[in-house]
Design an enzyme around this catalytic site. Structure first.
Site, PDB file in Angstrom:
ATOM      1  N   GLY A   1       0.676  -1.110  -0.073  1.00 48.63           N
ATOM      2  CA  GLY A   1       0.039  -0.288  -0.081  1.00 48.63           C
ATOM      3  C   GLY A   1       0.800   1.460  -0.093  1.00 48.63           C
ATOM      4  N   SER A   2       2.081   1.111  -0.320  1.00 48.20           N
ATOM      5  CA  SER A   2       3.135   2.427  -0.498  1.00 48.20           C
ATOM      6  C   SER A   2       2.267   3.428  -1.391  1.00 48.20           C
ATOM      7  CB  SER A   2       4.367   2.049  -0.709  1.00 48.20           C
ATOM      8  OG  SER A   2       4.736   1.647  -1.924  1.00 48.20           O
ATOM      9  N   ASN A   3       1.737   3.079  -2.598  1.00 54.17           N
ATOM     10  CA  ASN A   3       1.383   4.064  -3.749  1.00 54.17           C
ATOM     11  C   ASN A   3       0.115   4.468  -3.137  1.00 54.17           C
ATOM     12  OD1 ASN A   3       2.943   4.154  -6.282  1.00 54.17           O
ATOM     13  ND2 ASN A   3       3.116   1.855  -5.931  1.00 54.17           N
TER      14      ASN A   3
ATOM     15  N   LYS B   1      -8.573 -13.764 -12.612  1.00 50.73           N
ATOM     16  CA  LYS B   1      -9.661 -13.145 -13.517  1.00 50.73           C
ATOM     17  C   LYS B   1     -11.122 -13.618 -13.434  1.00 50.73           C
ATOM     18  CE  LYS B   1      -9.848 -11.393 -18.282  1.00 50.73           C
ATOM     19  NZ  LYS B   1      -9.106 -11.276 -19.509  1.00 50.73           N
TER      20      LYS B   1
ATOM     21  N   ARG C   1      -4.924  -8.479  -9.178  1.00 51.89           N
ATOM     22  CA  ARG C   1      -5.960  -9.253  -9.882  1.00 51.89           C
ATOM     23  C   ARG C   1      -6.143  -8.609 -11.328  1.00 51.89           C
ATOM     24  NH1 ARG C   1      -9.296 -12.600  -7.935  1.00 51.89           N
ATOM     25  NH2 ARG C   1     -10.653 -12.299  -9.468  1.00 51.89           N
TER      26      ARG C   1
ATOM     27  N   ASN D   1      -3.629   2.541 -13.661  1.00 54.75           N
ATOM     28  CA  ASN D   1      -2.714   1.480 -13.027  1.00 54.75           C
ATOM     29  C   ASN D   1      -1.362   2.265 -13.119  1.00 54.75           C
ATOM     30  OD1 ASN D   1      -1.830  -1.105 -12.119  1.00 54.75           O
ATOM     31  ND2 ASN D   1      -0.934  -1.474 -13.995  1.00 54.75           N
TER      32      ASN D   1
ATOM     33  N   HIS E   1       2.846   0.809 -13.002  1.00 48.42           N
ATOM     34  CA  HIS E   1       3.356  -0.298 -13.185  1.00 48.42           C
ATOM     35  C   HIS E   1       4.959   0.006 -13.279  1.00 48.42           C
ATOM     36  CE1 HIS E   1       4.421  -4.281 -15.107  1.00 48.42           C
ATOM     37  NE2 HIS E   1       5.371  -3.570 -15.905  1.00 48.42           N
TER      38      HIS E   1
HETATM   39  C1  GRF Z   1       4.406  -1.207  -7.137  1.00 47.93           C
HETATM   40  O1  GRF Z   1       5.576  -1.514  -7.759  1.00 47.93           O
HETATM   41  C2  GRF Z   1       3.294  -1.049  -8.452  1.00 47.93           C
HETATM   42  O2  GRF Z   1       3.931  -0.492  -9.598  1.00 47.93           O
HETATM   43  C3  GRF Z   1       3.004  -2.525  -8.664  1.00 47.93           C
HETATM   44  O3  GRF Z   1       2.936  -3.277  -7.485  1.00 47.93           O
HETATM   45  C4  GRF Z   1       3.562  -2.658  -6.490  1.00 47.93           C
HETATM   46  C5  GRF Z   1       2.800  -2.177  -5.307  1.00 47.93           C
HETATM   47  O4  GRF Z   1       3.523  -1.402  -4.259  1.00 47.93           O
HETATM   48  N1  GRF Z   1       1.971  -2.548  -9.532  1.00 47.93           N
HETATM   49  P1  GRF Z   1       2.690  -0.823  -3.022  1.00 47.93           P
HETATM   50  O5  GRF Z   1       1.639  -1.811  -2.498  1.00 47.93           O
HETATM   51  O6  GRF Z   1       2.003   0.225  -3.823  1.00 47.93           O
HETATM   52  O7  GRF Z   1       3.376  -0.623  -2.250  1.00 47.93           O
END
Ligand code: GRF
Length: 207
Positions: free
Chosen positions: A12-14, A66, A97, A113, A115
Protein backbone atom coordinates in the site's frame (compact mmCIF):
# COMPACT_ATOMS: atom_id res chain seq x y z
CA UNK A 1 -15.12 16.59 -7.06
CA UNK A 2 -14.20 13.34 -8.76
CA UNK A 3 -15.13 10.31 -6.62
CA UNK A 4 -12.14 7.96 -6.45
CA UNK A 5 -11.96 4.29 -5.51
CA UNK A 6 -8.58 2.68 -4.92
CA UNK A 7 -7.96 -1.05 -5.29
CA UNK A 8 -4.86 -2.44 -3.56
CA UNK A 9 -3.64 -5.89 -2.62
CA UNK A 10 -0.41 -5.47 -0.71
CA UNK A 11 1.90 -3.11 1.08
CA UNK A 12 0.00 0.00 0.00
CA UNK A 13 2.85 2.48 -0.39
CA UNK A 14 1.34 3.92 -3.58
CA UNK A 15 -1.99 4.19 -1.81
CA UNK A 16 -0.22 6.07 1.00
CA UNK A 17 1.35 8.45 -1.53
CA UNK A 18 -2.05 9.21 -3.07
CA UNK A 19 -3.72 9.74 0.30
CA UNK A 20 -0.82 11.96 1.41
CA UNK A 21 -1.35 14.00 -1.76
CA UNK A 22 -5.01 14.43 -0.81
CA UNK A 23 -4.14 15.35 2.78
CA UNK A 24 -1.50 17.85 1.59
CA UNK A 25 -3.96 19.32 -0.87
CA UNK A 26 -1.82 18.53 -3.89
CA UNK A 27 -4.99 16.78 -5.02
CA UNK A 28 -7.97 19.10 -4.55
CA UNK A 29 -10.42 17.98 -7.21
CA UNK A 30 -11.04 14.47 -5.98
CA UNK A 31 -12.27 12.64 -2.95
CA UNK A 32 -11.14 9.11 -2.14
CA UNK A 33 -14.41 7.42 -1.25
CA UNK A 34 -13.29 3.85 -0.69
CA UNK A 35 -10.25 1.59 -0.59
CA UNK A 36 -10.96 -2.00 -1.54
CA UNK A 37 -8.60 -4.92 -1.08
CA UNK A 38 -8.92 -8.49 -2.25
CA UNK A 39 -6.74 -9.51 0.71
CA UNK A 40 -8.27 -9.03 4.15
CA UNK A 41 -4.80 -8.81 5.73
CA UNK A 42 -3.43 -6.29 3.29
CA UNK A 43 -1.46 -3.50 5.03
CA UNK A 44 -3.12 -1.19 2.49
CA UNK A 45 -6.31 -1.40 4.55
CA UNK A 46 -4.48 -0.11 7.63
CA UNK A 47 -2.98 2.70 5.59
CA UNK A 48 -6.45 3.73 4.40
CA UNK A 49 -7.72 3.70 7.99
CA UNK A 50 -4.77 5.85 9.07
CA UNK A 51 -6.00 8.43 6.54
CA UNK A 52 -9.62 8.01 7.72
CA UNK A 53 -10.74 6.55 4.42
CA UNK A 54 -13.39 3.82 4.37
CA UNK A 55 -12.28 0.31 3.52
CA UNK A 56 -13.80 -2.91 2.26
CA UNK A 57 -12.10 -6.31 2.09
CA UNK A 58 -13.44 -8.70 -0.54
CA UNK A 59 -11.50 -11.89 0.05
CA UNK A 60 -10.64 -13.55 -3.25
CA UNK A 61 -9.18 -16.72 -1.80
CA UNK A 62 -9.92 -19.53 -4.24
CA UNK A 63 -11.22 -17.14 -6.90
CA UNK A 64 -9.52 -17.15 -10.32
CA UNK A 65 -7.21 -14.17 -10.96
CA UNK A 66 -9.69 -12.86 -13.50
CA UNK A 67 -13.37 -13.26 -12.70
CA UNK A 68 -16.43 -11.27 -13.71
CA UNK A 69 -18.36 -12.86 -10.84
CA UNK A 70 -15.84 -11.50 -8.35
CA UNK A 71 -15.53 -8.14 -10.13
CA UNK A 72 -19.25 -7.55 -9.77
CA UNK A 73 -18.76 -7.46 -6.00
CA UNK A 74 -16.04 -4.86 -6.40
CA UNK A 75 -18.23 -2.81 -8.72
CA UNK A 76 -21.15 -2.96 -6.28
CA UNK A 77 -18.83 -1.71 -3.52
CA UNK A 78 -17.53 1.10 -5.75
CA UNK A 79 -21.03 2.14 -6.79
CA UNK A 80 -22.31 2.13 -3.24
CA UNK A 81 -19.54 4.64 -2.47
CA UNK A 82 -20.41 6.86 -5.45
CA UNK A 83 -17.57 5.69 -7.69
CA UNK A 84 -19.84 5.37 -10.70
CA UNK A 85 -18.95 4.86 -14.37
CA UNK A 86 -20.17 8.32 -15.35
CA UNK A 87 -17.78 10.38 -13.23
CA UNK A 88 -15.70 8.11 -10.99
CA UNK A 89 -12.02 7.23 -11.16
CA UNK A 90 -10.58 3.87 -10.14
CA UNK A 91 -6.92 3.65 -9.21
CA UNK A 92 -5.13 0.30 -9.18
CA UNK A 93 -2.33 0.70 -6.66
CA UNK A 94 -0.60 -2.63 -6.52
CA UNK A 95 -3.77 -4.57 -7.28
CA UNK A 96 -2.83 -8.15 -8.01
CA UNK A 97 -5.90 -9.16 -9.93
CA UNK A 98 -6.68 -8.91 -13.62
CA UNK A 99 -9.86 -6.98 -14.33
CA UNK A 100 -12.44 -8.73 -16.49
CA UNK A 101 -13.34 -7.21 -19.86
CA UNK A 102 -16.80 -6.39 -18.53
CA UNK A 103 -15.31 -4.36 -15.65
CA UNK A 104 -12.95 -2.46 -17.96
CA UNK A 105 -15.72 -1.78 -20.48
CA UNK A 106 -17.99 -0.41 -17.78
CA UNK A 107 -15.47 2.32 -16.80
CA UNK A 108 -13.85 3.41 -20.09
CA UNK A 109 -10.86 5.74 -19.49
CA UNK A 110 -11.77 5.75 -15.83
CA UNK A 111 -9.33 3.14 -14.51
CA UNK A 112 -5.59 3.77 -14.13
CA UNK A 113 -2.71 1.56 -13.06
CA UNK A 114 0.88 2.10 -11.98
CA UNK A 115 3.47 -0.33 -13.31
CA UNK A 116 7.15 -0.55 -12.29
CA UNK A 117 8.67 -0.53 -15.79
CA UNK A 118 8.66 1.59 -18.91
CA UNK A 119 5.81 -0.06 -20.79
CA UNK A 120 5.55 -1.68 -23.27
CA UNK A 121 8.74 -3.24 -21.88
CA UNK A 122 8.38 -5.75 -19.07
CA UNK A 123 4.63 -6.04 -18.49
CA UNK A 124 3.29 -8.48 -15.92
CA UNK A 125 4.78 -9.61 -12.64
CA UNK A 126 8.35 -8.98 -11.42
CA UNK A 127 8.93 -6.16 -13.88
CA UNK A 128 12.02 -4.93 -12.04
CA UNK A 129 13.60 -8.41 -12.13
CA UNK A 130 12.68 -8.75 -15.80
CA UNK A 131 14.50 -5.45 -16.50
CA UNK A 132 17.61 -6.47 -14.53
CA UNK A 133 17.73 -9.92 -16.16
CA UNK A 134 17.35 -8.42 -19.62
CA UNK A 135 20.23 -6.05 -18.95
CA UNK A 136 18.59 -2.74 -19.80
CA UNK A 137 20.44 0.36 -18.64
CA UNK A 138 17.27 2.37 -18.13
CA UNK A 139 13.94 1.26 -16.74
CA UNK A 140 11.35 3.21 -14.78
CA UNK A 141 7.64 3.36 -14.18
CA UNK A 142 4.42 4.05 -16.04
CA UNK A 143 0.94 5.24 -15.16
CA UNK A 144 -1.51 4.18 -17.82
CA UNK A 145 -5.20 3.80 -18.54
CA UNK A 146 -6.44 0.26 -18.10
CA UNK A 147 -7.82 -1.47 -21.15
CA UNK A 148 -8.71 -5.08 -21.87
CA UNK A 149 -5.07 -6.22 -22.08
CA UNK A 150 -2.77 -6.41 -19.07
CA UNK A 151 -0.37 -3.43 -18.67
CA UNK A 152 -1.30 -2.17 -22.11
CA UNK A 153 -3.59 0.87 -22.13
CA UNK A 154 -2.68 4.43 -23.23
CA UNK A 155 0.22 5.91 -21.30
CA UNK A 156 -0.40 8.95 -19.10
CA UNK A 157 3.04 9.46 -17.50
CA UNK A 158 6.41 7.69 -17.49
CA UNK A 159 9.65 8.35 -15.65
CA UNK A 160 13.02 6.75 -16.39
CA UNK A 161 15.26 5.27 -13.71
CA UNK A 162 18.88 4.37 -14.53
CA UNK A 163 20.02 0.84 -13.71
CA UNK A 164 23.29 0.71 -11.76
CA UNK A 165 25.88 -2.03 -12.11
CA UNK A 166 25.50 -3.00 -8.46
CA UNK A 167 21.70 -2.95 -8.44
CA UNK A 168 19.74 -5.82 -6.96
CA UNK A 169 16.02 -6.29 -7.56
CA UNK A 170 15.51 -4.67 -4.19
CA UNK A 171 17.65 -1.56 -4.72
CA UNK A 172 16.28 -1.00 -8.20
CA UNK A 173 12.68 -1.53 -7.03
CA UNK A 174 13.08 1.00 -4.26
CA UNK A 175 14.37 3.72 -6.64
CA UNK A 176 11.54 2.97 -9.05
CA UNK A 177 9.02 3.05 -6.19
CA UNK A 178 10.07 6.59 -5.25
CA UNK A 179 9.15 7.66 -8.77
CA UNK A 180 5.86 5.74 -8.67
CA UNK A 181 4.95 7.70 -5.56
CA UNK A 182 5.48 10.90 -7.54
CA UNK A 183 3.83 10.09 -10.86
CA UNK A 184 0.73 8.29 -9.57
CA UNK A 185 -0.56 11.36 -7.68
CA UNK A 186 0.52 13.54 -10.60
CA UNK A 187 -1.51 11.45 -13.06
CA UNK A 188 -4.54 11.62 -10.75
CA UNK A 189 -4.13 15.38 -10.57
CA UNK A 190 -3.98 15.74 -14.36
CA UNK A 191 -7.05 13.56 -14.84
CA UNK A 192 -9.17 15.06 -12.08
CA UNK A 193 -8.28 18.60 -13.13
CA UNK A 194 -9.39 17.66 -16.64
CA UNK A 195 -6.05 18.66 -18.15
CA UNK A 196 -5.77 15.74 -20.57
CA UNK A 197 -7.24 14.75 -23.90
CA UNK A 198 -7.14 11.41 -25.67
CA UNK A 199 -6.23 10.83 -29.30
CA UNK A 200 -6.13 7.13 -30.02
CA UNK A 201 -3.36 5.74 -27.83
CA UNK A 202 -1.92 9.18 -27.20
CA UNK A 203 -2.72 11.05 -24.00
CA UNK A 204 -1.99 14.73 -24.53
CA UNK A 205 -2.24 17.96 -22.58
CA UNK A 206 -5.24 20.09 -23.47
CA UNK A 207 -3.91 23.36 -24.79
C1 GRF B 1 4.27 -1.28 -7.15
O1 GRF B 1 5.59 -1.49 -7.57
C2 GRF B 1 3.35 -1.16 -8.34
O2 GRF B 1 3.94 -0.56 -9.44
C3 GRF B 1 3.04 -2.58 -8.65
O3 GRF B 1 2.94 -3.21 -7.41
C4 GRF B 1 3.71 -2.51 -6.44
C5 GRF B 1 2.78 -2.15 -5.33
O4 GRF B 1 3.44 -1.57 -4.25
N1 GRF B 1 1.87 -2.66 -9.49
P1 GRF B 1 2.60 -0.87 -3.09
O5 GRF B 1 1.59 -1.90 -2.59
O6 GRF B 1 1.94 0.34 -3.67
O7 GRF B 1 3.60 -0.53 -2.04
Amino acid sequence: MVPVGILASGRGSNLDAVLDAVDNRYLTKCEVKIVISNRPNSPALDIAKKHHVQTIALDDKGVPKKSWDYDQKTIAALRSHDVAPKDGLIVLAGYLRILSEQFVDLYPRRIINVHPALLPSFPGLDAQKQALDYGVKVTGCTVHLVDREVDHGPIILQTPVAVRDDDTVQTLSSRILREEHRILPEAIRLLTEDQLKFEGRRVLFKT
